[in-house]
Design a protein around this motif. Structure first.
Motif, PDB file in Angstrom:
ATOM      1  N   GLY A  67       0.814  -1.200   0.000  1.00 40.26           N
ATOM      2  CA  GLY A  67       0.000   0.000   0.000  1.00 40.26           C
ATOM      3  C   GLY A  67       0.853   1.258   0.000  1.00 40.26           C
ATOM      4  O   GLY A  67       2.080   1.214  -0.034  1.00 40.26           O
ATOM      5  N   LYS A  68       0.181   2.400   0.045  1.00 38.66           N
ATOM      6  CA  LYS A  68       0.881   3.678  -0.076  1.00 38.66           C
ATOM      7  C   LYS A  68       1.816   3.967   1.091  1.00 38.66           C
ATOM      8  O   LYS A  68       2.828   4.644   0.928  1.00 38.66           O
ATOM      9  N   PHE A  69       1.468   3.482   2.294  1.00 38.87           N
ATOM     10  CA  PHE A  69       2.291   3.773   3.454  1.00 38.87           C
ATOM     11  C   PHE A  69       3.400   2.745   3.667  1.00 38.87           C
ATOM     12  O   PHE A  69       4.487   3.095   4.115  1.00 38.87           O
ATOM     13  N   GLU A  70       3.126   1.490   3.381  1.00 40.79           N
ATOM     14  CA  GLU A  70       4.057   0.434   3.786  1.00 40.79           C
ATOM     15  C   GLU A  70       4.717  -0.293   2.618  1.00 40.79           C
ATOM     16  O   GLU A  70       5.537  -1.186   2.824  1.00 40.79           O
ATOM     17  N   GLY A  71       4.384   0.098   1.392  1.00 41.27           N
ATOM     18  CA  GLY A  71       5.019  -0.501   0.230  1.00 41.27           C
ATOM     19  C   GLY A  71       6.443  -0.004   0.051  1.00 41.27           C
ATOM     20  O   GLY A  71       6.772   1.129   0.407  1.00 41.27           O
ATOM     21  N   HIS A  72       7.282  -0.821  -0.511  1.00 42.34           N
ATOM     22  CA  HIS A  72       8.699  -0.493  -0.614  1.00 42.34           C
ATOM     23  C   HIS A  72       9.011   0.515  -1.716  1.00 42.34           C
ATOM     24  O   HIS A  72      10.172   0.883  -1.890  1.00 42.34           O
ATOM     25  N   GLU A  73       7.997   0.982  -2.427  1.00 41.09           N
ATOM     26  CA  GLU A  73       8.247   2.099  -3.332  1.00 41.09           C
ATOM     27  C   GLU A  73       8.318   3.417  -2.550  1.00 41.09           C
ATOM     28  O   GLU A  73       8.763   4.434  -3.074  1.00 41.09           O
ATOM     29  N   ARG A  74       7.909   3.385  -1.288  1.00 38.73           N
ATOM     30  CA  ARG A  74       8.003   4.561  -0.429  1.00 38.73           C
ATOM     31  C   ARG A  74       9.362   4.571   0.266  1.00 38.73           C
ATOM     32  O   ARG A  74       9.743   3.609   0.930  1.00 38.73           O
ATOM     33  N   ASP A  75      10.073   5.669   0.135  1.00 41.38           N
ATOM     34  CA  ASP A  75      11.409   5.798   0.715  1.00 41.38           C
ATOM     35  C   ASP A  75      11.440   5.394   2.186  1.00 41.38           C
ATOM     36  O   ASP A  75      12.320   4.654   2.631  1.00 41.38           O
ATOM     37  N   ILE A  76      10.501   5.911   2.964  1.00 42.91           N
ATOM     38  CA  ILE A  76      10.513   5.657   4.400  1.00 42.91           C
ATOM     39  C   ILE A  76      10.278   4.188   4.706  1.00 42.91           C
ATOM     40  O   ILE A  76      10.947   3.599   5.564  1.00 42.91           O
ATOM     41  N   ALA A  77       9.357   3.553   3.996  1.00 43.31           N
ATOM     42  CA  ALA A  77       9.040   2.156   4.274  1.00 43.31           C
ATOM     43  C   ALA A  77      10.214   1.225   3.992  1.00 43.31           C
ATOM     44  O   ALA A  77      10.409   0.229   4.692  1.00 43.31           O
ATOM     45  N   LYS A  78      11.001   1.528   2.982  1.00 40.31           N
ATOM     46  CA  LYS A  78      12.119   0.644   2.658  1.00 40.31           C
ATOM     47  C   LYS A  78      13.391   0.984   3.422  1.00 40.31           C
ATOM     48  O   LYS A  78      14.396   0.295   3.280  1.00 40.31           O
ATOM     49  N   VAL A 108      20.462  10.277   5.810  1.00 36.58           N
ATOM     50  CA  VAL A 108      20.133   8.879   6.072  1.00 36.58           C
ATOM     51  C   VAL A 108      20.283   8.114   4.768  1.00 36.58           C
ATOM     52  O   VAL A 108      19.603   8.415   3.781  1.00 36.58           O
ATOM     53  N   GLY A 109      21.183   7.173   4.764  1.00 42.24           N
ATOM     54  CA  GLY A 109      21.407   6.386   3.559  1.00 42.24           C
ATOM     55  C   GLY A 109      20.132   5.722   3.078  1.00 42.24           C
ATOM     56  O   GLY A 109      19.413   5.108   3.856  1.00 42.24           O
ATOM     57  N   GLY A 110      19.843   5.882   1.795  1.00 46.50           N
ATOM     58  CA  GLY A 110      18.630   5.298   1.230  1.00 46.50           C
ATOM     59  C   GLY A 110      17.491   6.274   1.098  1.00 46.50           C
ATOM     60  O   GLY A 110      16.581   6.058   0.297  1.00 46.50           O
ATOM     61  N   LEU A 111      17.496   7.330   1.889  1.00 48.24           N
ATOM     62  CA  LEU A 111      16.434   8.335   1.786  1.00 48.24           C
ATOM     63  C   LEU A 111      16.808   9.337   0.702  1.00 48.24           C
ATOM     64  O   LEU A 111      17.458  10.352   0.972  1.00 48.24           O
ATOM     65  N   GLN A 112      16.394   9.050  -0.496  1.00 47.02           N
ATOM     66  CA  GLN A 112      16.703   9.929  -1.626  1.00 47.02           C
ATOM     67  C   GLN A 112      15.655  11.026  -1.795  1.00 47.02           C
ATOM     68  O   GLN A 112      15.972  12.123  -2.249  1.00 47.02           O
ATOM     69  N   GLU A 113      14.417  10.717  -1.416  1.00 41.99           N
ATOM     70  CA  GLU A 113      13.315  11.641  -1.677  1.00 41.99           C
ATOM     71  C   GLU A 113      12.969  12.516  -0.482  1.00 41.99           C
ATOM     72  O   GLU A 113      12.138  13.407  -0.595  1.00 41.99           O
ATOM     73  N   ASN A 114      13.596  12.234   0.651  1.00 39.33           N
ATOM     74  CA  ASN A 114      13.226  12.897   1.898  1.00 39.33           C
ATOM     75  C   ASN A 114      14.407  13.598   2.552  1.00 39.33           C
ATOM     76  O   ASN A 114      15.528  13.115   2.489  1.00 39.33           O
ATOM     77  N   ILE A 153      10.826  14.273   9.064  1.00 42.22           N
ATOM     78  CA  ILE A 153      11.277  13.709   7.788  1.00 42.22           C
ATOM     79  C   ILE A 153      10.161  13.943   6.786  1.00 42.22           C
ATOM     80  O   ILE A 153       9.015  13.580   7.045  1.00 42.22           O
ATOM     81  N   ASP A 154      10.493  14.573   5.687  1.00 43.98           N
ATOM     82  CA  ASP A 154       9.443  14.877   4.711  1.00 43.98           C
ATOM     83  C   ASP A 154      10.045  14.962   3.321  1.00 43.98           C
ATOM     84  O   ASP A 154      11.268  14.942   3.144  1.00 43.98           O
ATOM     85  N   PHE A 155       9.159  15.061   2.325  1.00 42.85           N
ATOM     86  CA  PHE A 155       9.578  15.085   0.932  1.00 42.85           C
ATOM     87  C   PHE A 155      10.300  16.374   0.562  1.00 42.85           C
ATOM     88  O   PHE A 155       9.900  17.460   0.989  1.00 42.85           O
ATOM     89  N   HIS A 156      11.327  16.248  -0.246  1.00 49.73           N
ATOM     90  CA  HIS A 156      11.857  17.404  -0.956  1.00 49.73           C
ATOM     91  C   HIS A 156      10.797  17.882  -1.944  1.00 49.73           C
ATOM     92  O   HIS A 156      10.162  17.067  -2.625  1.00 49.73           O
ATOM     93  N   ARG A 157      10.626  19.180  -2.042  1.00 48.95           N
ATOM     94  CA  ARG A 157       9.710  19.706  -3.075  1.00 48.95           C
ATOM     95  C   ARG A 157      10.520  19.946  -4.345  1.00 48.95           C
ATOM     96  O   ARG A 157      10.705  21.071  -4.797  1.00 48.95           O
TER      97      ARG A 157
END
Length: 281
Positions: free
Chosen positions: A48-59, A249-255, A204-208
């Protein structure tokens, strides 16, 4: 310095938020089952949108927890508030640290004044959430997983939902800040519950920036996010905080990551420190 404070709700893109900033969670028109499937996967089994691994935070949950331990004072026995806890992605990994084990506890604790005054020392984990269906899902989830969690009903002005227990050592907002209708009011409410010396707020939040947020179309990035890190940082600073760090934080590319501490009363009282005459009427 804590005088009556009036803040106008933030202005957002109505095309991106036709039902308001949190309409997708509290006024979606979906059944509870379909809402959980949308954000936590079918049957709430992950995805889903919160816990799927396409989300930076979830993975990158483990890397985020490691950062919280190294940079923000997350230790066994502390009081942690997961603000905007959603479907409970962080509850198990946070429990492992807070309780010094796999999070085994007494089961879900429905938040009441009585539960908030339990003897301190063992640590607390607060799951603070605006959406009733998400709170109900987390209650079921922590009961099944035997976690010791207090679930608090956030409001648009008080993300901690009236919590009045021991001071909070660590409050976290993961992809939540941009969903605050009243960000300065909310940050002030959190600040009033933080431990005055060791308390930390982690955002922790998205880069605009569509070049950094590549999992979404550019129009989503620019429409969904009302502002970028610089504006969010200033809003928080103007609410009685000092910036402590902006760790990578390694892996957080979008945040991005920002860590704040509450200003002392002396700092808060200085003109130009912790508040701005340009906001609130």
């Amino acid at each position: 310095t804590e005088e009556t404070y009036h803040e106008q709700a933030v202005v957002v893109d109505s095309a991106a938020y036709p039902r308001g900033l949190n309409g997708d969670f509290v006024d979606s028109g979906l059944s509870a089952e379909d809402l959980i499937a949308k954000f936590a996967g079918d049957g709430g089994g992950g995805g889903g949108k919160f816990e799927g691994h396409e989300r930076d935070i979830a993975k990158n949950v483990d890397a985020i927890v490691d950062m919280l331990v190294a940079e923000a004072g997350l230790v066994a026995g502390c009081v942690v508030a997961d603000v905007g806890a959603g479907t409970g992605l962080m509850l198990v990994p946070l429990s492992r640290v807070v309780f010094g084990e796999a999070g085994v506890g007494a089961g879900v604790v429905e938040a009441t004044a009585a539960s908030a005054t339990r003897a301190a020392g063992r640590g607390k984990l607060l799951a603070c959430e605006l959406a009733p269906d998400f709170r109900a899902w987390m209650a079921a989830r922590v009961a099944v997983e035997n976690l010791d969690v207090e679930i608090w009903p956030s409001t648009t002005h008080d993300p901690l939902g009236g919590y009045e227990g021991p001071p909070v050592d660590l409050a976290i907002m993961l992809d939540v800040y941009h969903h605050l209708d009243f960000p300065r009011t909310s940050c002030r409410a959190i600040r009033s519950r933080l431990h005055p010396q060791r308390g930390r707020l982690v955002v922790i939040d998205f880069h605009r920036d569509p070049t950094k947020v590549t999992s979404r179309p550019a129009e989503w990035v620019l429409g969904h996010l009302r502002a970028g890190q610089e504006v969010f940082r200033e809003e928080i600073l103007s609410s009685g905080y000092a910036l402590v760090a902006e760790p990578q934080v390694g892996g957080l590319q979008e945040n991005f990551v920002m860590i704040f501490r509450p200003l002392t009363e002396a700092e808060w009282a200085k003109p130009g420190q912790g508040w701005s005459t340009s906001v609130g009427t």
